[in-house]
Design a protein around this motif. Structure first.
Motif, mmCIF file in Angstrom:
data_model
loop_
_atom_site.group_PDB
_atom_site.id
_atom_site.type_symbol
_atom_site.label_atom_id
_atom_site.label_comp_id
_atom_site.label_asym_id
_atom_site.label_seq_id
_atom_site.Cartn_x
_atom_site.Cartn_y
_atom_site.Cartn_z
ATOM 1 N N ILE A 247 -13.323 10.510 -0.154
ATOM 2 C CA ILE A 247 -12.055 10.173 -0.809
ATOM 3 C C ILE A 247 -11.320 9.110 -0.005
ATOM 4 C CG2 ILE A 247 -9.767 11.072 -1.427
ATOM 5 C CD1 ILE A 247 -11.255 13.769 -2.086
ATOM 6 N N MET A 248 -11.282 9.272 1.317
ATOM 7 C CA MET A 248 -10.616 8.297 2.195
ATOM 8 C C MET A 248 -11.277 6.930 2.058
ATOM 9 S SD MET A 248 -8.326 7.466 4.577
ATOM 10 C CE MET A 248 -7.740 8.752 5.662
ATOM 11 N N ARG A 249 -12.596 6.880 2.066
ATOM 12 C CA ARG A 249 -13.310 5.602 1.961
ATOM 13 C C ARG A 249 -13.013 4.927 0.621
ATOM 14 N NH1 ARG A 249 -16.275 1.879 5.044
ATOM 15 N NH2 ARG A 249 -15.842 3.525 6.536
ATOM 16 N N ASN A 250 -12.982 5.697 -0.439
ATOM 17 C CA ASN A 250 -12.644 5.130 -1.754
ATOM 18 C C ASN A 250 -11.227 4.580 -1.781
ATOM 19 O OD1 ASN A 250 -15.179 5.646 -2.845
ATOM 20 N ND2 ASN A 250 -14.588 7.651 -3.643
ATOM 21 N N LYS A 251 -10.295 5.291 -1.151
ATOM 22 C CA LYS A 251 -8.906 4.817 -1.076
ATOM 23 C C LYS A 251 -8.831 3.540 -0.231
ATOM 24 C CE LYS A 251 -5.999 7.061 -3.499
ATOM 25 N NZ LYS A 251 -5.059 6.416 -4.413
ATOM 26 N N GLU A 252 -9.562 3.499 0.871
ATOM 27 C CA GLU A 252 -9.596 2.285 1.697
ATOM 28 C C GLU A 252 -10.071 1.101 0.861
ATOM 29 O OE1 GLU A 252 -10.790 4.556 5.879
ATOM 30 O OE2 GLU A 252 -12.239 3.253 4.893
ATOM 31 N N ASP A 253 -11.155 1.300 0.120
ATOM 32 C CA ASP A 253 -11.689 0.226 -0.723
ATOM 33 C C ASP A 253 -10.665 -0.233 -1.753
ATOM 34 O OD1 ASP A 253 -14.111 0.314 0.663
ATOM 35 O OD2 ASP A 253 -15.119 1.532 -0.865
ATOM 36 N N GLU A 254 -9.981 0.724 -2.365
ATOM 37 C CA GLU A 254 -8.949 0.411 -3.361
ATOM 38 C C GLU A 254 -7.832 -0.433 -2.732
ATOM 39 O OE1 GLU A 254 -5.323 3.057 -5.018
ATOM 40 O OE2 GLU A 254 -7.313 3.911 -5.393
ATOM 41 N N LYS A 255 -7.402 -0.050 -1.549
ATOM 42 C CA LYS A 255 -6.294 -0.755 -0.892
ATOM 43 C C LYS A 255 -6.742 -2.110 -0.336
ATOM 44 C CE LYS A 255 -3.872 2.810 -1.920
ATOM 45 N NZ LYS A 255 -3.173 2.863 -3.178
ATOM 46 N N LEU A 256 -7.981 -2.219 0.109
ATOM 47 C CA LEU A 256 -8.513 -3.516 0.546
ATOM 48 C C LEU A 256 -8.561 -4.492 -0.625
ATOM 49 C CD1 LEU A 256 -11.357 -2.348 2.946
ATOM 50 C CD2 LEU A 256 -9.370 -3.713 3.590
ATOM 51 N N ALA A 257 -8.903 -3.988 -1.797
ATOM 52 C CA ALA A 257 -8.917 -4.837 -2.989
ATOM 53 C C ALA A 257 -7.523 -5.351 -3.297
ATOM 54 C CB ALA A 257 -9.490 -4.071 -4.179
ATOM 55 N N MET A 258 -6.500 -4.569 -3.014
ATOM 56 C CA MET A 258 -5.120 -5.005 -3.211
ATOM 57 C C MET A 258 -4.803 -6.208 -2.336
ATOM 58 S SD MET A 258 -2.977 -1.412 -3.324
ATOM 59 C CE MET A 258 -1.426 -2.243 -2.994
ATOM 60 N N VAL B 54 0.848 -1.201 0.000
ATOM 61 C CA VAL B 54 0.000 0.000 0.000
ATOM 62 C C VAL B 54 0.881 1.247 0.000
ATOM 63 C CG1 VAL B 54 -1.601 1.373 1.413
ATOM 64 C CG2 VAL B 54 -2.033 -1.072 1.047
ATOM 65 N N ILE B 55 1.880 1.254 0.856
ATOM 66 C CA ILE B 55 2.795 2.402 0.935
ATOM 67 C C ILE B 55 3.471 2.619 -0.414
ATOM 68 C CG2 ILE B 55 4.938 3.222 2.002
ATOM 69 C CD1 ILE B 55 3.949 1.656 4.570
ATOM 70 N N ALA B 56 3.968 1.553 -1.001
ATOM 71 C CA ALA B 56 4.630 1.659 -2.313
ATOM 72 C C ALA B 56 3.663 2.156 -3.384
ATOM 73 C CB ALA B 56 5.217 0.308 -2.708
ATOM 74 N N SER B 57 2.400 1.719 -3.319
ATOM 75 C CA SER B 57 1.411 2.122 -4.318
ATOM 76 C C SER B 57 1.093 3.613 -4.250
ATOM 77 C CB SER B 57 0.120 1.305 -4.176
ATOM 78 O OG SER B 57 -0.641 1.742 -3.062
ATOM 79 N N GLU B 58 1.408 4.231 -3.117
ATOM 80 C CA GLU B 58 1.206 5.673 -2.948
ATOM 81 C C GLU B 58 2.512 6.444 -3.177
ATOM 82 O OE1 GLU B 58 -1.609 7.552 -2.305
ATOM 83 O OE2 GLU B 58 -2.746 5.711 -2.684
ATOM 84 N N ASN B 59 3.515 5.737 -3.728
ATOM 85 C CA ASN B 59 4.820 6.341 -4.021
ATOM 86 C C ASN B 59 5.484 6.934 -2.780
ATOM 87 O OD1 ASN B 59 4.759 5.777 -6.862
ATOM 88 N ND2 ASN B 59 3.233 7.407 -7.025
ATOM 89 N N LYS B 60 5.340 6.217 -1.671
ATOM 90 C CA LYS B 60 5.967 6.608 -0.412
ATOM 91 C C LYS B 60 7.008 5.565 -0.035
ATOM 92 C CE LYS B 60 3.231 10.165 0.309
ATOM 93 N NZ LYS B 60 3.728 11.525 0.317
ATOM 94 N N LYS B 61 7.911 5.942 0.838
ATOM 95 C CA LYS B 61 8.941 5.037 1.327
ATOM 96 C C LYS B 61 8.559 4.581 2.735
ATOM 97 C CE LYS B 61 13.819 4.692 2.317
ATOM 98 N NZ LYS B 61 15.012 5.415 2.730
ATOM 99 N N GLU B 62 8.709 3.293 2.988
ATOM 100 C CA GLU B 62 8.367 2.744 4.301
ATOM 101 C C GLU B 62 9.478 3.008 5.304
ATOM 102 O OE1 GLU B 62 7.936 -1.686 6.133
ATOM 103 O OE2 GLU B 62 6.888 -1.291 4.247
ATOM 104 N N GLY B 63 9.100 3.628 6.413
ATOM 105 C CA GLY B 63 10.023 3.844 7.518
ATOM 106 C C GLY B 63 9.643 2.927 8.670
ATOM 107 N N GLU B 64 9.535 3.491 9.856
ATOM 108 C CA GLU B 64 9.149 2.737 11.058
ATOM 109 C C GLU B 64 7.675 2.992 11.352
ATOM 110 O OE1 GLU B 64 11.091 0.721 13.011
ATOM 111 O OE2 GLU B 64 12.774 0.983 11.632
ATOM 112 N N ILE B 65 6.873 1.939 11.254
ATOM 113 C CA ILE B 65 5.445 2.043 11.547
ATOM 114 C C ILE B 65 5.113 1.018 12.622
ATOM 115 C CG2 ILE B 65 3.104 1.858 10.632
ATOM 116 C CD1 ILE B 65 4.447 2.570 7.869
#
Length: 139
Positions: A123-134, A25-36
């Protein structure tokens, strides 16, 4: 690195699978994963954090603290398992689905998505749905 911590008797059965999905999910948003860090807790634990840090006297399912630096995502995500269970019943979904929605919700906040206005929440709900589908495609 995604890490799961427990302040209640709840334990994830599939930490590795969920961490891999959240990383994608992080990569799909063009972000770099740090400490989560995900911290699973109960209502009382999260309510105390809500009062002390946000001055909100309400129950909530998730509170996220964003420590991101530039394009690198870092943060602590506190999740009340009690709220997630209740919300799953209220929304007539399986607990696992609601939990995944909350897990990705925190990541999406770190990616810059908001949910305070009706439009932002949509917008957030649509993004959640998109990422859940992933998640379902990757399995």
């Amino acid at each position: 690195m995604i890490d799961f911590n427990y302040e209640t008797d709840f334990n994830l059965e599939n930490e590795e699978t969920l961490a891999k999905w959240l990383s994608s999910v992080i990569a799909s948003e063009n972000k770099k994963e740090g400490e989560i860090n995900y911290i699973f807790c109960d209502d009382d634990y999260l309510h105390k954090i809500n009062l002390e840090h946000l001055d909100h006297d309400t129950l909530t399912d998730i509170i996220s603290f964003d420590y991101s630096i530039g394009n690198e995502i870092n943060g602590d995500v506190f999740i009340s398992i009690e709220r997630v269970k209740d919300n799953a019943v209220d929304f007539d979904v399986l607990f696992d689905e609601e939990l995944k929605r909350v897990l990705v919700h925190g990541i999406l906040h770190y990616c810059g998505y908001k949910d305070k206005t009706d439009n932002d929440a949509l917008i957030m709900r649509n993004k959640e749905d998109e990422k859940l589908a992933m998640f379902h495609v990757e399995q």
